[in-house]
Design a protein around this motif. Structure first.
Motif, PDB file in Angstrom:
ATOM      1  N   TYR A   3      -9.922  -3.086   3.638  1.00 24.99           N
ATOM      2  CA  TYR A   3      -8.537  -3.803   2.265  1.00 24.99           C
ATOM      3  C   TYR A   3      -6.934  -3.724   2.586  1.00 24.99           C
ATOM      4  O   TYR A   3      -6.237  -3.100   3.414  1.00 24.99           O
ATOM      5  CB  TYR A   3      -8.686  -1.857   2.475  1.00 24.99           C
ATOM      6  CG  TYR A   3     -10.896  -1.984   1.596  1.00 24.99           C
ATOM      7  CD1 TYR A   3     -10.795  -1.661   0.176  1.00 24.99           C
ATOM      8  CD2 TYR A   3     -11.454  -1.427   2.683  1.00 24.99           C
ATOM      9  CE1 TYR A   3     -12.009  -1.140  -0.136  1.00 24.99           C
ATOM     10  CE2 TYR A   3     -12.860  -1.517   2.433  1.00 24.99           C
ATOM     11  CZ  TYR A   3     -13.277  -1.200   0.758  1.00 24.99           C
ATOM     12  OH  TYR A   3     -14.709  -1.089   0.740  1.00 24.99           O
ATOM     13  N   TYR A   4      -6.615  -4.242   1.203  1.00 28.10           N
ATOM     14  CA  TYR A   4      -5.581  -4.424   1.404  1.00 28.10           C
ATOM     15  C   TYR A   4      -5.096  -4.024   0.310  1.00 28.10           C
ATOM     16  O   TYR A   4      -5.373  -3.148  -0.646  1.00 28.10           O
ATOM     17  CB  TYR A   4      -5.265  -6.053   0.848  1.00 28.10           C
ATOM     18  CG  TYR A   4      -5.646  -6.496  -0.492  1.00 28.10           C
ATOM     19  CD1 TYR A   4      -4.986  -6.375  -1.241  1.00 28.10           C
ATOM     20  CD2 TYR A   4      -7.184  -7.387  -0.724  1.00 28.10           C
ATOM     21  CE1 TYR A   4      -5.377  -7.253  -2.839  1.00 28.10           C
ATOM     22  CE2 TYR A   4      -7.459  -6.696  -2.062  1.00 28.10           C
ATOM     23  CZ  TYR A   4      -6.756  -7.065  -3.317  1.00 28.10           C
ATOM     24  OH  TYR A   4      -7.165  -8.014  -4.278  1.00 28.10           O
ATOM     25  N   SER A   5      -3.234  -3.487  -0.416  1.00 35.23           N
ATOM     26  CA  SER A   5      -2.567  -2.976  -1.000  1.00 35.23           C
ATOM     27  C   SER A   5      -2.414  -3.601  -2.138  1.00 35.23           C
ATOM     28  O   SER A   5      -1.918  -5.098  -2.014  1.00 35.23           O
ATOM     29  CB  SER A   5      -1.821  -2.825  -0.413  1.00 35.23           C
ATOM     30  OG  SER A   5      -0.959  -2.006  -1.287  1.00 35.23           O
ATOM     31  N   ALA A  18      -8.387   3.456   4.356  1.00 37.83           N
ATOM     32  CA  ALA A  18      -8.240   3.969   2.543  1.00 37.83           C
ATOM     33  C   ALA A  18      -8.564   4.954   2.191  1.00 37.83           C
ATOM     34  O   ALA A  18      -7.802   6.100   1.322  1.00 37.83           O
ATOM     35  CB  ALA A  18      -8.856   2.086   2.339  1.00 37.83           C
ATOM     36  N   ALA A  24      -1.707   3.303   0.069  1.00 35.86           N
ATOM     37  CA  ALA A  24      -1.211   2.287   0.624  1.00 35.86           C
ATOM     38  C   ALA A  24       0.294   3.080   1.361  1.00 35.86           C
ATOM     39  O   ALA A  24       0.860   3.459   0.116  1.00 35.86           O
ATOM     40  CB  ALA A  24      -1.508   1.576   0.617  1.00 35.86           C
ATOM     41  N   TYR A  30      -5.140   0.709  -2.716  1.00 38.14           N
ATOM     42  CA  TYR A  30      -6.131  -0.483  -1.691  1.00 38.14           C
ATOM     43  C   TYR A  30      -7.396  -0.779  -2.695  1.00 38.14           C
ATOM     44  O   TYR A  30      -8.033  -0.410  -3.835  1.00 38.14           O
ATOM     45  CB  TYR A  30      -7.349   0.236  -0.841  1.00 38.14           C
ATOM     46  CG  TYR A  30      -5.992   1.109  -0.143  1.00 38.14           C
ATOM     47  CD1 TYR A  30      -5.266  -0.093   0.520  1.00 38.14           C
ATOM     48  CD2 TYR A  30      -5.856   2.192   0.646  1.00 38.14           C
ATOM     49  CE1 TYR A  30      -4.697   0.361   2.020  1.00 38.14           C
ATOM     50  CE2 TYR A  30      -4.977   3.154   1.601  1.00 38.14           C
ATOM     51  CZ  TYR A  30      -4.193   1.946   2.493  1.00 38.14           C
ATOM     52  OH  TYR A  30      -3.279   2.099   3.499  1.00 38.14           O
TER      53      TYR A  30
END
Length: 434
Positions: A3-5, A18, A24, A30
């Motif tokens: 998972y990215y911001s 997350a 984040a 996320y």
């Protein structure tokens, strides 16, 4: 799945982090690194599947890499111990009734799933400290989260709500529980409550003192499961032979609900287009018209659960479509309604069909009435039982809305809440003493 911001300044994290962290480090939300398309065979046969079977298939695509199949099966089936039926209102408008859960609001799905997923992760961790869930509510989120987490070992919930700006019945649903639920009555508006929660996550001293996470729709485990009932709605409409030109309208406040629907669309859900129906808080509507996102102080309205002036999940929608106003407006249209328009809609719908709308569902129903095109069929979300707004509904429709036994039970409890200003330092000091 990583998972990215949405702010793209924080490292990739696992689902576990997350969910447990909520927000984040760079204050972004996320997002899953990729969204898998569901196979054609799933949609070919979806009308023959149960709600739980549909939801498990969708959940496996989201969470299957991070939760074992037996555990995920139990999570889904335990969460969905109630139905989310589609009910005919007019020939081409149907209501997706999301109020058949324990607190009679759509947020029961996400809150119950998140409570169970968080407990699943906590039980397998070596860190045995209490997990403290912070949740801001403009109405139904607080009751759904509080009841979803009630009695869950190792987790304490703090519900922040704006003083005098939720309905009496909604307030009873999270201020009378006690045990591992603490209600905090903030002298301000919903945006103040949400700001306090986000500021808490960013405070290093507070985070070293206690483990914090969020159960607002900023948490991926809260908003993603809401996709389940859109797939179920499609299945039920397909069984009726009405899914070819399907339009979905979502009454929208913090935009977690419609965001989940859009994720479903990215997974292949065959919805033609979406409508985001707002009350007088028209920030997203204005964005659709102008391409500029300009948050405003929230306005207090008849549809109070949608009183949000800076919807958090706009960041997810913006990211999902590559910051493209053109792509967003190709798929989503908007609507905004005054309190008077909401009242008129509730009255007209009841007189014409006998169906009782709550103020939020009224926004969705009216948007479909105004925007459906020839050959299209619309489904709108009836997000809460009308009895949760009994005083308003009775006054507007001149009826006596029956109170379901589940709601009546909450109203017998004694209110317990902690008064708080909208000042973060006061809120921080309160938590530092815990």
């Amino acid at each position: 799945m990583q998972y990215y911001s949405t702010n793209h300044q924080a490292p990739l994290v696992s689902l576990r982090k997350a969910v447990v962290k909520g927000l984040a480090e760079d204050r972004g939300l996320y997002m899953p690194e990729h969204i898998d398309k569901l196979p054609k065979a799933f949609f070919d046969n979806i009308q023959d599947m149960t709600f739980q079977e549909i939801a498990y298939t969708v959940a496996d695509a989201f969470f299957g890499d991070d939760v074992d199949s037996d555990g995920l099966h139990d999570l889904v089936y335990d969460t969905l111990c109630f139905d989310c039926p589609v009910v005919r209102v007019t020939d081409n408008i149907y209501s997706l009734e999301l109020f058949h859960g324990p607190t009679l609001a759509f947020k029961d799905v996400g809150a119950r799933f998140m409570a169970r997923l968080l407990q699943y992760f906590v039980r397998s961790e070596s860190d045995r400290r209490m997990v403290n869930v912070l949740v801001a509510t403009s109405g139904d989120t607080g009751s759904a989260v509080a009841n979803g987490f009630l009695g869950v070992e190792g987790i304490h919930v703090y519900v922040l709500y704006p003083k005098g700006k939720v309905s009496p019945i909604q307030e009873c649903q999270f201020t009378t529980l006690g045990r591992n639920i603490t209600a905090i009555e903030v002298d301000g508006v919903f945006d103040d409550c949400q700001r306090l929660v986000k500021s808490a996550f960013m405070d290093e001293e507070l985070n070293s003192h206690m483990r914090l996470t969020s159960a607002n729709s900023i948490n991926v485990a809260r908003f993603l499961p809401q996709a389940f009932y859109y797939f179920n709605a499609y299945a039920r409409m397909k069984a009726l032979g009405l899914a070819e030109q399907l339009v979905v309208c979502v009454p929208s406040g913090n935009f977690g609900n419609i965001c989940a629907a859009l994720f479903g669309h990215e997974m292949g859900l065959p919805v033609k287009r979406f409508i985001a129906a707002n009350n007088a808080n028209d920030v997203f509507y204005n964005y659709l018209q102008t391409g500029r996102y300009e948050p405003q102080p929230s306005k207090q309205t008849l549809a109070n659960a949608m009183d949000v002036g800076d919807p958090s999940n706009f960041a997810r929608i913006y990211d999902l479509y590559g910051h493209s106003h053109e792509r967003i407006t190709q798929l989503i249209s908007g609507a905004t309604y005054t309190d008077e328009a909401i009242r008129q809609t509730m009255q007209q719908c009841h007189e014409a069909t006998g169906y009782v709308l709550d103020p939020h569902g009224a926004c969705g129903y009216r948007a479909l009435k105004e925007q459906l095109r020839q050959g299209e069929v619309g489904v709108f979300c009836e997000t809460a039982h009308p009895a949760k707004f009994k005083e308003k509904v009775d006054e507007i429709l001149h009826i006596d809305t029956p109170i379901p036994d589940r709601l009546a039970a909450f109203m017998k409890g004694e209110k317990q809440s902690v008064p708080m200003t909208a000042d973060f330092d006061q809120f921080k000091q309160y938590l530092m003493q815990k």
